[in-house]
Scaffold this active site. Structure first.
Site, mmCIF file in Angstrom:
data_model
loop_
_atom_site.group_PDB
_atom_site.id
_atom_site.type_symbol
_atom_site.label_atom_id
_atom_site.label_comp_id
_atom_site.label_asym_id
_atom_site.label_seq_id
_atom_site.Cartn_x
_atom_site.Cartn_y
_atom_site.Cartn_z
ATOM 1 C CG MET A 14 -1.949 -1.100 1.249
ATOM 2 S SD MET A 14 -3.048 -1.100 -0.178
ATOM 3 C CE MET A 14 -4.032 0.346 0.125
ATOM 4 C CG ASP A 33 9.624 -0.346 4.632
ATOM 5 O OD1 ASP A 33 10.061 -1.162 5.469
ATOM 6 O OD2 ASP A 33 8.576 -0.540 4.003
ATOM 7 C CB VAL A 98 3.734 -0.663 9.597
ATOM 8 C CG1 VAL A 98 4.617 0.545 9.353
ATOM 9 C CG2 VAL A 98 2.842 -0.445 10.815
ATOM 10 C CD GLU A 100 -4.880 -4.401 9.911
ATOM 11 O OE1 GLU A 100 -4.181 -3.421 9.609
ATOM 12 O OE2 GLU A 100 -6.092 -4.326 10.125
ATOM 13 C CE LYS A 105 -1.747 -1.327 11.287
ATOM 14 N NZ LYS A 105 -1.406 -0.956 9.931
ATOM 15 C CB SER A 127 -7.598 -3.870 6.862
ATOM 16 O OG SER A 127 -6.591 -3.689 5.911
ATOM 17 C CG HIS A 148 -9.235 1.157 5.183
ATOM 18 N ND1 HIS A 148 -10.315 0.312 5.128
ATOM 19 C CD2 HIS A 148 -8.168 0.425 4.732
ATOM 20 C CE1 HIS A 148 -9.924 -0.871 4.673
ATOM 21 N NE2 HIS A 148 -8.634 -0.825 4.425
ATOM 22 C CD GLU A 160 -13.996 1.636 5.041
ATOM 23 O OE1 GLU A 160 -15.054 1.013 4.828
ATOM 24 O OE2 GLU A 160 -13.016 1.110 5.612
ATOM 25 C CG ASN A 198 -11.676 -4.775 4.500
ATOM 26 O OD1 ASN A 198 -11.736 -4.938 3.271
ATOM 27 N ND2 ASN A 198 -10.583 -4.390 5.101
HETATM 28 N N1 LIG Z 1 -2.757 -4.948 1.056
HETATM 29 C C1 LIG Z 1 -3.966 -4.441 0.951
HETATM 30 O O1 LIG Z 1 -4.735 -4.759 0.029
HETATM 31 C C2 LIG Z 1 -4.444 -3.419 1.949
HETATM 32 C C3 LIG Z 1 -5.561 -2.632 1.636
HETATM 33 C C4 LIG Z 1 -5.984 -1.655 2.540
HETATM 34 C C5 LIG Z 1 -5.316 -1.510 3.752
HETATM 35 N N2 LIG Z 1 -4.250 -2.307 4.030
HETATM 36 C C6 LIG Z 1 -3.566 -2.103 5.316
HETATM 37 O O2 LIG Z 1 -2.393 -1.341 5.078
HETATM 38 C C7 LIG Z 1 -1.372 -1.705 6.033
HETATM 39 C C8 LIG Z 1 -0.147 -2.135 5.263
HETATM 40 O O3 LIG Z 1 -0.475 -3.251 4.468
HETATM 41 P P1 LIG Z 1 0.432 -3.704 3.238
HETATM 42 O O4 LIG Z 1 -0.373 -4.688 2.488
HETATM 43 O O5 LIG Z 1 1.006 -2.524 2.532
HETATM 44 O O6 LIG Z 1 1.609 -4.472 4.022
HETATM 45 P P2 LIG Z 1 3.019 -4.933 3.447
HETATM 46 O O7 LIG Z 1 3.441 -6.066 4.294
HETATM 47 O O8 LIG Z 1 2.985 -5.105 1.983
HETATM 48 O O9 LIG Z 1 3.953 -3.668 3.745
HETATM 49 C C9 LIG Z 1 4.219 -3.228 5.043
HETATM 50 C C10 LIG Z 1 5.564 -2.500 5.024
HETATM 51 O O10 LIG Z 1 5.782 -1.919 6.311
HETATM 52 C C11 LIG Z 1 7.159 -2.029 6.593
HETATM 53 N N3 LIG Z 1 7.394 -1.868 8.026
HETATM 54 C C12 LIG Z 1 7.256 -2.773 9.025
HETATM 55 N N4 LIG Z 1 7.576 -2.207 10.215
HETATM 56 C C13 LIG Z 1 7.900 -0.913 9.954
HETATM 57 C C14 LIG Z 1 8.322 0.187 10.753
HETATM 58 N N5 LIG Z 1 8.463 0.056 12.067
HETATM 59 N N6 LIG Z 1 8.601 1.366 10.145
HETATM 60 C C15 LIG Z 1 8.470 1.494 8.813
HETATM 61 N N7 LIG Z 1 8.073 0.493 7.989
HETATM 62 C C16 LIG Z 1 7.798 -0.687 8.567
HETATM 63 C C17 LIG Z 1 7.538 -3.402 6.050
HETATM 64 O O11 LIG Z 1 8.929 -3.523 5.868
HETATM 65 C C18 LIG Z 1 6.748 -3.431 4.746
HETATM 66 O O12 LIG Z 1 7.502 -2.920 3.655
HETATM 67 C C19 LIG Z 1 -2.000 -2.811 6.886
HETATM 68 O O13 LIG Z 1 -2.536 -2.240 8.052
HETATM 69 C C20 LIG Z 1 -3.102 -3.370 6.007
HETATM 70 O O14 LIG Z 1 -4.145 -3.964 6.739
HETATM 71 C C21 LIG Z 1 -3.778 -3.236 3.155
#
Ligand SMILES: NC(=O)c1ccc[n+]([C@@H]2O[C@H](COP(=O)([O-])OP(=O)(O)OC[C@H]3O[C@@H](n4cnc5c(N)ncnc54)[C@H](O)[C@@H]3O)[C@@H](O)[C@H]2O)c1
Length: 290
Positions: A14, A33, A98, A100, A105, A127, A148, A160, A198
């Protein structure tokens, strides 16, 4: 409040696209990151998405190739990749993206509380986790809000906006205005597991996942059928692959824990996650990805 500079924490599935959306709206953005390779993945994603959008405008003869080349550099020039919080001292709005998990978080929000200016709004792309609980990690719970996006963030218009127990009305207003500033469509959602979208999406997917586990019909067949019949751009298993199977399993488990058996966790998906096959982000999930 007008947002002059933003930040995105987490450059994964994301985060890279969220930074691209912000930069495309003319706002400088820091993208953080924990490893350079992850920052680079986010920056590459932002470049690909921007190239695709500008390329489409060139193809329709809305802009020239020269304009597109200039705009590409302008947009990407607004995104600064980083591994530390140095660029966070003058940000107005932060979007956390980051994994979920509540403990990650909360740790990120405690950091953000310390490094961002007092007026900054700290938003979570969660999410479905509790905004109130995330806000507990800070001394500014009134300035914490859910924000969101949906995958793919560069395409999906909806955001959202979720209030925690202590979120101030000003914060909700500022988040709503910022969503419009980045050309998205905000809706207010109550704080409950899965919020609005969701709950609908995972509930629908649950029935398809349950059916697949019970019958063993190949996922490719189900995806193809739904794509054709429902005229959707992608079937549910491919969407899960693109979204990241670890995230999808975590969200599905959270929904089942909150609402019971009407939500289902796909067993095949859990096995893929156990093997580290997380979909597009690792190159393999239900499908092979280049
Ligand atoms: N993937 C989806 O379709 C989607 C859709 C909507 C919302 N979300 C939400 O978005 C958030 C991220 O999801 P995602 O799919 O991008 O996850 P992801 O695993 O693809 O990416 C998360 C990133 O966060 C980084 N990270 C971890 N700890 C960290 C820190 N302390 N500081 C900085 N970076 C850090 C990781 O290295 C990774 O690159 C989650 O809460 C998820 O529920 C995801």
């Amino acid at each position: 409040m007008f947002v002059f500079k933003a930040a995105v924490v987490g450059a994964g599935t994301m985060g890279g696209e969220i930074a691209q959306v912000v930069a495309s709206a003319g706002i400088p953005v820091v993208l953080k990151d924990v490893k350079q390779e992850f920052v680079d993945t986010g920056l590459t994603k932002a470049r690909e998405v921007t190239q695709g959008q500008l390329g489409a405008l060139v193809a329709k003869e809305k802009i020239t190739q020269e304009d597109a080349d200039r705009q590409l550099e302008e947009i990407l020039g607004r995104i600064t990749g980083t591994l530390d919080y140095d660029g966070f001292g003058d940000v107005d709005f932060v979007i956390e993206a980051v994994p979920e998990r509540m403990e990650i978080k909360q740790s990120v929000f405690a950091d953000l509380d310390a490094v961002t200016p007092g007026h900054a709004i700290l938003a979570s792309n969660t999410s479905g986790l509790s905004i109130t609980e995330i806000a507990d990690a800070t001394r500014r719970p009134d300035q914490i809000v859910g924000f969101h996006f949906f995958w793919p963030a560069s395409v999906m218009r909806l955001i959202e906006v979720i209030e925690g127990d202590e979120t101030a009305p000003d914060t909700v207003q500022a988040a709503t205005t910022f969503a419009q500033q980045i050309r998205k469509m905000p809706i207010r959602a109550a704080e409950c597991p899965g919020f609005v979208v969701n709950r609908i999406l995972v509930s629908t997917a649950s029935e398809i996942w349950r059916y697949q586990d019970e019958t063993g019909v190949p996922v490719e067949e189900i995806d193809e059928f739904i794509k054709e019949r429902a005229q959707m751009p992608m079937g549910p298993f491919r969407v899960a692959d693109m979204s990241g199977l670890d995230t999808v399993v975590k969200v599905a488990r959270d929904m089942r824990d909150a609402y019971g058996d009407r939500f289902y966790v796909h067993r095949g998906m859990e096995q893929l996650v156990e093997r580290g096959e997380l979909g597009a982000k690792t190159g393999k999930g239900f499908y092979e990805h280049r």
